[in-house]
Design an enzyme around this catalytic site. Structure first.
Site, PDB file in Angstrom:
ATOM      1  N   GLY A 181       0.784  -1.226   0.000  1.00 22.77           N
ATOM      2  CA  GLY A 181       0.000   0.000   0.000  1.00 22.77           C
ATOM      3  C   GLY A 181       0.817   1.277   0.000  1.00 22.77           C
ATOM      4  O   GLY A 181       0.303   2.352   0.299  1.00 22.77           O
ATOM      5  N   HIS A 252       0.386   5.760  -4.166  1.00 21.88           N
ATOM      6  CA  HIS A 252       0.524   4.315  -4.354  1.00 21.88           C
ATOM      7  C   HIS A 252      -0.779   3.558  -4.108  1.00 21.88           C
ATOM      8  O   HIS A 252      -0.771   2.331  -4.016  1.00 21.88           O
ATOM      9  CB  HIS A 252       1.636   3.742  -3.459  1.00 21.88           C
ATOM     10  CG  HIS A 252       2.959   4.429  -3.636  1.00 21.88           C
ATOM     11  ND1 HIS A 252       3.739   4.256  -4.761  1.00 21.88           N
ATOM     12  CD2 HIS A 252       3.625   5.297  -2.833  1.00 21.88           C
ATOM     13  CE1 HIS A 252       4.843   4.983  -4.634  1.00 21.88           C
ATOM     14  NE2 HIS A 252       4.794   5.618  -3.486  1.00 21.88           N
ATOM     15  N   ARG A 308      -4.751 -13.184  -2.589  1.00 26.37           N
ATOM     16  CA  ARG A 308      -6.162 -13.015  -2.229  1.00 26.37           C
ATOM     17  C   ARG A 308      -6.918 -12.501  -3.444  1.00 26.37           C
ATOM     18  O   ARG A 308      -6.328 -12.229  -4.489  1.00 26.37           O
ATOM     19  CB  ARG A 308      -6.294 -12.000  -1.088  1.00 26.37           C
ATOM     20  CG  ARG A 308      -5.600 -10.674  -1.432  1.00 26.37           C
ATOM     21  CD  ARG A 308      -5.861  -9.597  -0.410  1.00 26.37           C
ATOM     22  NE  ARG A 308      -4.999  -8.440  -0.571  1.00 26.37           N
ATOM     23  CZ  ARG A 308      -5.153  -7.482  -1.466  1.00 26.37           C
ATOM     24  NH1 ARG A 308      -6.156  -7.548  -2.338  1.00 26.37           N
ATOM     25  NH2 ARG A 308      -4.316  -6.470  -1.543  1.00 26.37           N
TER      26      ARG A 308
END
Length: 475
Positions: A181, A252, A308
């Site tokens: 992140g 980001h 995921r």
């Protein structure tokens, strides 16, 4: 130490199919509702967990059963592993779906789920550890022949960082080994500033991830962020479902995604997708996953793997016709890939706008109560959301309200359809980033497809976005 995984060419015993009848969704909001819908179409019962502030949320209403697991703060509810497992045992669930965010990439959570004789709808915890540690992931990909940027292992000191930066060549980027992140990432263009920047990044990483380990990579000046959706079963089969373009970012964080990537030649697409499949096979991966690459001209480099389902999985679904969440559940039972072991080609073009409760200029979250709500519709328009008129958006969680997705025969038609859909979207009572999206889709660089990961922050025009917000307010 990372868990050892079988060599991809080693023979595997055929795992028995695991029966799943009731799935507990260890999440909230849009993704919890998305999983409930997939389960219902598969004939599975569902259990929602919720915090006290989510008592009236749609995922609570539409699940077959619901259990309160704590107060509003996520540390006391959606990150409370003990309470989540207790809810699964109380309701007789036999599987847990983690969604995205929260516990979705926490290997220790997956291990506890499995130790409690529940099926974890996701990969093996060992795979999560290998790919969750960015340094280990880099080394694993490099050994497997997947392109990686010149970089380092874990930095041991400021002097070590300086020596490695001189070897790689400036500019370089500092990254957190346990990161994600954008947190802990720092660009270094002046070698004299590296020691202090390293110290700052370590503090930030330690606060965010509980680990201050850092590494260096060569910094790509004008990259595009392209990721490949991979699927793999427990029988050694793996395939890709094409790529997604994720270069429209702020700090980001992804803002808008599309599929396929408009600048990839067919040859480069094949090469990148083959590298992604090789990456999955290198660790014996099984489940849904995403391999993220930095694209620099006609060369690409491994960046990271997300073990995921992704927020932006919807655009892949639109261009492939595959329900990725249903396939993720099937893979967890031990089913082989079957019909997914075929060559996929893009069917049209899809775009997704993340609609967030935030100031569209300052990007500050804006919790509050939605007083009026109308989502767009019509041919080729999809909305994934947990919002309804009168709901209060709490301050404790991610600010995303909805994902607005459109699909059309080509990119230009998809842009026009998204412009139309954004014009129909009405959310009153709180600020949203819809004006930002309306401005963004008018920009020549975006329309032409000639943009990179710096495009949004470099060209953002606050006055123009404010004008979009004023026009929206006036109807």
């Amino acid at each position: 130490m990372p868990t050892k995984t079988p060599h991809p060419t080693a023979p595997r015993p055929t795992p028995p199919l695991r029966e799943i009848r009731k799935v507990l969704i260890a999440n909230r909001g849009e993704i919890a509702l998305r999983v409930i819908r997939a389960c219902r179409e598969l004939g599975l019962r569902t259990v929602a967990v919720y915090s006290t502030v989510d008592e009236h949320a749609l995922h609570v209403r539409f699940a077959d059963e619901a259990v309160c697991i704590g107060p509003g703060p996520s540390s006391q509810s959606y990150l409370n592993i003990k309470n989540i497992i207790a809810a699964a045992e109380l309701t007789g669930a036999d599987a847990v779906h983690p969604g995205y965010g929260f516990l979705s990439e926490r290997a220790e959570f997956a291990e506890i789920v499995q130790k409690c004789k529940l099926t974890f709808i996701g990969p093996d915890p060992g795979h999560m550890r290998v790919m969750g540690d960015k340094v280990t992931a880099r080394q694993t990909m490099e050994r497997s022949g997947v392109p990686v940027l010149p970089g380092t292992g874990v930095l041991t000191s400021a002097a070590h960082a300086v020596a490695e930066a001189e070897r790689i060549g400036l500019p370089v980027i500092l990254k957190a080994s346990a990161g994600g992140g954008g947190r802990g990432m720092k660009i270094v263009r002046d070698i004299k500033l590296l020691p202090q920047t390293l110290q700052t990044a370590q503090v930030e990483a330690l606060k965010a991830f509980g680990c201050g380990d850092m590494y260096l990579e060569r910094y790509v000046q004008s990259p595009r962020h392209v990721e490949v959706q991979v699927v793999a079963d427990q029988h050694g089969n793996a395939n890709h479902l094409l790529e997604r373009e994720c270069s429209v970012q702020r700090r980001h964080q992804k803002v808008l995604e599309e599929a396929p990537c408009s600048v990839l030649s067919e040859a480069l697409r094949r090469e990148m997708c083959a590298a992604a499949v090789a990456a999955a096979k290198a660790i014996g991966y099984h489940s849904l996953g995403t391999i993220e690459f930095l694209l620099d001209g006609d060369r690409f480099y491994f960046m990271e793997m997300n073990t995921r389902v992704q927020v932006e999985h919807c655009v892949t679904e639109m261009i492939t016709g595959v329900d990725l969440v249903q396939e993720q559940i099937r893979l967890a039972t031990g089913e082989p890939l079957g019909h997914l072991m075929r060559e996929f080609r893009p069917r049209g073009h899809a775009i997704e706008c993340r609609i967030n409760a935030e100031d569209p200029i300052k990007f500050v979250p804006q919790p509050g109560t939605i007083s009026a709500l109308h989502f767009p519709g019509g041919y080729g328009v999809r909305v994934d959301s947990h919002m309804y008129q009168g709901i209060t958006v709490p301050p404790f969680y991610d600010s995303m309200l909805a994902k607005l997705i459109v699909h059309a025969p080509d990119r230009q038609q998809a842009i026009r359809r998204m412009q139309r859909a954004l014009g129909e979207c009405v959310i009153e009572g709180i600020q949203t980033n819809i004006p930002l999206h309306r401005w963004l889709l008018k920009q020549p660089a975006f329309i032409s497809g000639k943009y990179d990961t710096h495009f949004l922050e470099a060209s953002l025009d606050p006055e123009a976005v404010r004008a979009e917000a004023d026009a929206e307010a006036q109807g």
